[in-house]
Motif scaffolding. Structure first.
Motif, PDB file in Angstrom:
ATOM      1  N   ALA A  54       0.814  -1.220   0.000  1.00 54.68           N
ATOM      2  CA  ALA A  54       0.000   0.000   0.000  1.00 54.68           C
ATOM      3  C   ALA A  54       0.848   1.271   0.000  1.00 54.68           C
ATOM      4  CB  ALA A  54      -0.931  -0.007   1.205  1.00 54.68           C
ATOM      5  N   GLY A  55       2.086   1.186   0.518  1.00 56.18           N
ATOM      6  CA  GLY A  55       2.956   2.359   0.536  1.00 56.18           C
ATOM      7  C   GLY A  55       3.816   2.515  -0.695  1.00 56.18           C
ATOM      8  N   TYR A  56       3.560   1.680  -1.704  1.00 55.88           N
ATOM      9  CA  TYR A  56       4.409   1.669  -2.898  1.00 55.88           C
ATOM     10  C   TYR A  56       4.364   2.995  -3.648  1.00 55.88           C
ATOM     11  CZ  TYR A  56       6.412   0.004  -7.292  1.00 55.88           C
ATOM     12  OH  TYR A  56       7.199  -0.154  -8.401  1.00 55.88           O
ATOM     13  N   HIS A  57       3.151   3.561  -3.808  1.00 54.85           N
ATOM     14  CA  HIS A  57       3.005   4.817  -4.559  1.00 54.85           C
ATOM     15  C   HIS A  57       3.877   5.926  -3.973  1.00 54.85           C
ATOM     16  CE1 HIS A  57      -0.482   2.620  -5.961  1.00 54.85           C
ATOM     17  NE2 HIS A  57      -0.782   3.568  -6.828  1.00 54.85           N
ATOM     18  N   ILE A  58       3.737   6.142  -2.660  1.00 56.29           N
ATOM     19  CA  ILE A  58       4.461   7.232  -2.017  1.00 56.29           C
ATOM     20  C   ILE A  58       5.961   6.963  -2.015  1.00 56.29           C
ATOM     21  CG2 ILE A  58       4.798   8.457   0.154  1.00 56.29           C
ATOM     22  CD1 ILE A  58       2.223   9.156  -1.293  1.00 56.29           C
TER      23      ILE A  58
ATOM     24  N   ILE B  93       2.329  12.480 -12.018  1.00 56.38           N
ATOM     25  CA  ILE B  93       3.122  13.020 -13.112  1.00 56.38           C
ATOM     26  C   ILE B  93       4.196  13.982 -12.605  1.00 56.38           C
ATOM     27  CG2 ILE B  93       1.592  14.980 -13.574  1.00 56.38           C
ATOM     28  CD1 ILE B  93       2.170  14.515 -16.561  1.00 56.38           C
ATOM     29  N   PHE B  94       3.947  14.633 -11.457  1.00 59.34           N
ATOM     30  CA  PHE B  94       4.964  15.558 -10.932  1.00 59.34           C
ATOM     31  C   PHE B  94       6.268  14.827 -10.596  1.00 59.34           C
ATOM     32  CE2 PHE B  94       7.178  17.995  -7.705  1.00 59.34           C
ATOM     33  CZ  PHE B  94       7.170  19.274  -8.234  1.00 59.34           C
ATOM     34  N   PRO B  95       6.250  13.671  -9.914  1.00 59.85           N
ATOM     35  CA  PRO B  95       7.513  12.945  -9.692  1.00 59.85           C
ATOM     36  C   PRO B  95       8.198  12.539 -10.995  1.00 59.85           C
ATOM     37  CG  PRO B  95       5.811  12.125  -8.239  1.00 59.85           C
ATOM     38  CD  PRO B  95       5.136  13.039  -9.205  1.00 59.85           C
ATOM     39  N   ALA B  96       7.414  12.137 -12.010  1.00 61.73           N
ATOM     40  CA  ALA B  96       7.999  11.779 -13.304  1.00 61.73           C
ATOM     41  C   ALA B  96       8.696  12.983 -13.920  1.00 61.73           C
ATOM     42  CB  ALA B  96       6.916  11.238 -14.236  1.00 61.73           C
ATOM     43  N   MET B  97       8.083  14.157 -13.811  1.00 63.59           N
ATOM     44  CA  MET B  97       8.710  15.377 -14.310  1.00 63.59           C
ATOM     45  C   MET B  97       9.951  15.733 -13.513  1.00 63.59           C
ATOM     46  SD  MET B  97       9.161  18.793 -13.486  1.00 63.59           S
ATOM     47  CE  MET B  97       7.938  19.008 -12.212  1.00 63.59           C
ATOM     48  N   ALA B  98       9.846  15.654 -12.171  1.00 72.53           N
ATOM     49  CA  ALA B  98      10.961  16.049 -11.310  1.00 72.53           C
ATOM     50  C   ALA B  98      12.177  15.156 -11.509  1.00 72.53           C
ATOM     51  CB  ALA B  98      10.520  16.019  -9.848  1.00 72.53           C
TER      52      ALA B  98
ATOM     53  N   PHE C 269      -6.607  24.323  -4.983  1.00 73.25           N
ATOM     54  CA  PHE C 269      -6.729  23.096  -4.199  1.00 73.25           C
ATOM     55  C   PHE C 269      -6.342  21.864  -5.026  1.00 73.25           C
ATOM     56  CE2 PHE C 269      -9.889  25.600  -1.546  1.00 73.25           C
ATOM     57  CZ  PHE C 269      -9.020  25.732  -0.476  1.00 73.25           C
ATOM     58  N   TYR C 270      -6.658  21.848  -6.310  1.00 74.25           N
ATOM     59  CA  TYR C 270      -6.146  20.796  -7.189  1.00 74.25           C
ATOM     60  C   TYR C 270      -4.620  20.711  -7.043  1.00 74.25           C
ATOM     61  CZ  TYR C 270     -10.090  19.744 -10.413  1.00 74.25           C
ATOM     62  OH  TYR C 270     -11.260  19.307 -10.991  1.00 74.25           O
ATOM     63  N   PHE C 271      -3.996  21.865  -7.272  1.00 70.63           N
ATOM     64  CA  PHE C 271      -2.540  21.961  -7.292  1.00 70.63           C
ATOM     65  C   PHE C 271      -1.937  21.583  -5.946  1.00 70.63           C
ATOM     66  CE2 PHE C 271       0.962  24.880  -6.160  1.00 70.63           C
ATOM     67  CZ  PHE C 271       1.931  24.481  -7.071  1.00 70.63           C
ATOM     68  N   ALA C 272      -2.439  22.167  -4.870  1.00 71.79           N
ATOM     69  CA  ALA C 272      -1.853  21.973  -3.544  1.00 71.79           C
ATOM     70  C   ALA C 272      -2.002  20.534  -3.068  1.00 71.79           C
ATOM     71  CB  ALA C 272      -2.487  22.934  -2.540  1.00 71.79           C
ATOM     72  N   ILE C 273      -3.195  19.946  -3.235  1.00 73.18           N
ATOM     73  CA  ILE C 273      -3.406  18.585  -2.753  1.00 73.18           C
ATOM     74  C   ILE C 273      -2.561  17.605  -3.546  1.00 73.18           C
ATOM     75  CG2 ILE C 273      -5.119  16.741  -2.510  1.00 73.18           C
ATOM     76  CD1 ILE C 273      -7.194  18.861  -1.871  1.00 73.18           C
ATOM     77  N   ASN C 274      -2.450  17.811  -4.864  1.00 72.52           N
ATOM     78  CA  ASN C 274      -1.627  16.891  -5.661  1.00 72.52           C
ATOM     79  C   ASN C 274      -0.175  16.935  -5.214  1.00 72.52           C
ATOM     80  OD1 ASN C 274       0.290  16.632  -8.279  1.00 72.52           O
ATOM     81  ND2 ASN C 274      -1.443  15.237  -8.453  1.00 72.52           N
ATOM     82  N   LEU C 275       0.379  18.136  -5.006  1.00 71.40           N
ATOM     83  CA  LEU C 275       1.780  18.233  -4.593  1.00 71.40           C
ATOM     84  C   LEU C 275       1.984  17.671  -3.195  1.00 71.40           C
ATOM     85  CD1 LEU C 275       2.265  19.792  -7.177  1.00 71.40           C
ATOM     86  CD2 LEU C 275       3.588  21.455  -5.866  1.00 71.40           C
ATOM     87  N   LEU C 276       1.069  17.949  -2.281  1.00 80.58           N
ATOM     88  CA  LEU C 276       1.179  17.378  -0.939  1.00 80.58           C
ATOM     89  C   LEU C 276       1.087  15.854  -0.987  1.00 80.58           C
ATOM     90  CD1 LEU C 276      -1.052  19.886   1.064  1.00 80.58           C
ATOM     91  CD2 LEU C 276       1.431  19.680   1.178  1.00 80.58           C
ATOM     92  N   MET C 277       0.257  15.356  -1.884  1.00 81.68           N
ATOM     93  CA  MET C 277       0.044  13.923  -2.014  1.00 81.68           C
ATOM     94  C   MET C 277       1.305  13.208  -2.501  1.00 81.68           C
ATOM     95  SD  MET C 277      -3.005  12.254  -4.309  1.00 81.68           S
ATOM     96  CE  MET C 277      -2.181  12.619  -5.878  1.00 81.68           C
TER      97      MET C 277
ATOM     98  N   VAL D 282       4.410  14.046  -2.313  1.00 79.16           N
ATOM     99  CA  VAL D 282       5.574  14.100  -1.416  1.00 79.16           C
ATOM    100  C   VAL D 282       5.278  13.467  -0.061  1.00 79.16           C
ATOM    101  CG1 VAL D 282       6.535  16.139  -2.553  1.00 79.16           C
ATOM    102  CG2 VAL D 282       5.024  16.435  -0.582  1.00 79.16           C
ATOM    103  N   GLY D 283       4.095  12.862   0.080  1.00 79.68           N
ATOM    104  CA  GLY D 283       3.773  12.140   1.299  1.00 79.68           C
ATOM    105  C   GLY D 283       3.221  12.976   2.421  1.00 79.68           C
ATOM    106  N   LEU D 284       2.781  14.203   2.139  1.00 78.22           N
ATOM    107  CA  LEU D 284       2.224  15.066   3.181  1.00 78.22           C
ATOM    108  C   LEU D 284       0.699  15.046   3.206  1.00 78.22           C
ATOM    109  CD1 LEU D 284       4.608  18.156   2.918  1.00 78.22           C
ATOM    110  CD2 LEU D 284       4.700  16.245   4.534  1.00 78.22           C
ATOM    111  N   ALA D 285       0.081  14.265   2.332  1.00 78.02           N
ATOM    112  CA  ALA D 285      -1.370  14.087   2.318  1.00 78.02           C
ATOM    113  C   ALA D 285      -1.657  12.691   1.786  1.00 78.02           C
ATOM    114  CB  ALA D 285      -2.042  15.145   1.439  1.00 78.02           C
ATOM    115  N   PRO D 286      -2.777  12.087   2.192  1.00 82.49           N
ATOM    116  CA  PRO D 286      -3.120  10.758   1.667  1.00 82.49           C
ATOM    117  C   PRO D 286      -3.333  10.796   0.163  1.00 82.49           C
ATOM    118  CG  PRO D 286      -4.466  11.325   3.581  1.00 82.49           C
ATOM    119  CD  PRO D 286      -3.751  12.565   3.192  1.00 82.49           C
ATOM    120  N   VAL D 287      -3.125   9.672  -0.490  1.00 85.06           N
ATOM    121  CA  VAL D 287      -3.352   9.561  -1.927  1.00 85.06           C
ATOM    122  C   VAL D 287      -4.857   9.498  -2.167  1.00 85.06           C
ATOM    123  CG1 VAL D 287      -2.953   8.177  -3.992  1.00 85.06           C
ATOM    124  CG2 VAL D 287      -1.161   8.360  -2.261  1.00 85.06           C
TER     125      VAL D 287
END
Length: 369
Positions: free
Chosen positions: A224-228, A264-269, A316-324, A326-331
């Protein structure tokens, strides 16, 4: 001199916003091209087609007066409610939720469309409410009734991410309308008290697991923690300037899940590094700043609340996705707006931008008059 060669209707477009949106959308298409191993299919080509078609829609919407959107908000609300009911009956499952509706050649997520519609309804309600009524109970129960039906239908799918975005945008409009602060404090306490109930009675097992893994992803790095875990590896491995375009390993070797949508943000980063991440974040900051300036300069309470609510919806789209990622919000399945692959979310964001441009155009028209 340049104005004599450029038609006035073109020159008056908000080019700062359009250039920023183009930068985000084109950058996203490049990342989707790379995520597919250097191929326009299956994601990049359709992303570009949707992006330019919906950007044209947003520009066309800017020529409609804001009052027209206010007048059509209730009919749109009824249509979206009907689509949500149909989705519960005959919809298809995606990402663990029955939230997609097949309409011949297109596939839409009706719950996405409720976000701008709810902002318009709440802004219209508070825009017409006498100032003396804002601190009375009559200022709180109609918005709750408006939100209760779509929120209930979306929870039944169940789609936690969309529910949160819908509620966050609504709360923003209600807060900016001037409701007493104790409403929000009391509501926050009620939500905190309801979390254990929601966790045990409403959330599905996979959603419960997402919450637990958010708190401690290292306990199940291959499950379950694979994504993060993979998301953090991809972001960290990019360093300052990244591994280079088309050189990402986490995405190309398929270690990174959902690399074309939620992650997609991690893929870009990984390929563009910290520099690419800061560029993308900077583009969104310019977009949000433009949106709030539109809200600040808008004429009338309805226009101000609508502009602020729609801007915060995109935020909120932007903020939740970025927090998600990097592990600062649930997926919770929130895409990166205009950047991720996906038609319904892009349609929603472009509708928000089209209405924002309409309010901006109306403000500048009034100033010239």
């Amino acid at each position: 001199m340049a104005s004599s060669f450029v038609p006035a209707q073109v020159a008056r477009l908000p080019w700062t916003l359009i250039f920023v949106v183009l930068a985000i959308g084109l950058f996203g298409g490049m990342c989707l091209f790379s995520a597919a191993g250097g191929s326009m299919r299956p994601w990049a080509l359709l992303h570009f087609v949707r992006f330019f078609a919906l950007l044209g829609l947003a520009v066309a919407m800017s020529y409609v007066r804001p009052e027209t959107y206010r007048d059509f908000a209730w009919p749109a609300y009824g249509v979206v409610i009907l689509l949500l009911i149909v989705t519960l009956v005959v919809g298809t499952i995606g990402g663990g939720a029955k939230s997609w509706l097949e309409l011949g050649v297109i596939r839409i997520q009706p719950s996405e469309l409720m976000k701008p519609v709810s902002v318009l309804l709440l802004a219209g309600f508070y825009g017409s409410l006498p100032p003396g009524e804002i601190r009375r109970f009559g200022a709180i129960w109609p918005p709750i009734a408006i939100l209760a039906v779509p929120v209930g239908l979306i929870i039944m799918q169940p789609d936690l991410g969309t529910t949160l975005l819908l509620l966050f945008a609504a709360i923003t409009v209600m807060f900016l309308a001037g409701l007493p602060l104790w409403y929000f404090i009391g509501g926050g306490l009620l939500v905190a008290a309801a979390i254990p109930i929601a966790y045990n009675l409403i959330m599905l097992p996979h959603q419960q697991k997402r919450v637990l893994i958010f708190l401690s992803p290292e306990e199940d790095p291959l499950g379950a923690g694979y994504h993060i875990t993979q998301s953090k590896i991809a972001i960290g491995s990019g360093g300052i300037f990244g591994k280079g375009f088309l050189n990402g390993t986490q995405s190309h070797l398929h270690y990174l899940p959902e690399q074309h949508t939620d992650f997609i943000f991690p893929a870009m980063a990984e390929e563009w590094g910290l520099a690419g991440g800061l560029f993308l974040i900077g583009c969104f900051v310019v977009l949000f700043r433009w949106g709030m300036k539109v809200a600040e300069g808008a004429k009338g309470r309805f226009a101000r609340l609508t502009a602020a609510g729609l801007t915060m919806t995109i935020f909120f789209y932007f903020a939740i996705n970025l927090l998600m990622v990097v592990g600062l919000a649930p997926v919770v399945g929130i895409p990166l707006p205009l950047f991720s692959y996906g038609g319904s979310a892009m349609l929603t964001v472009m509708i928000c931008l089209g209405i924002l441009m309409s309010i901006d155009r109306d403000t500048r028209r009034n100033r010239r008059a």
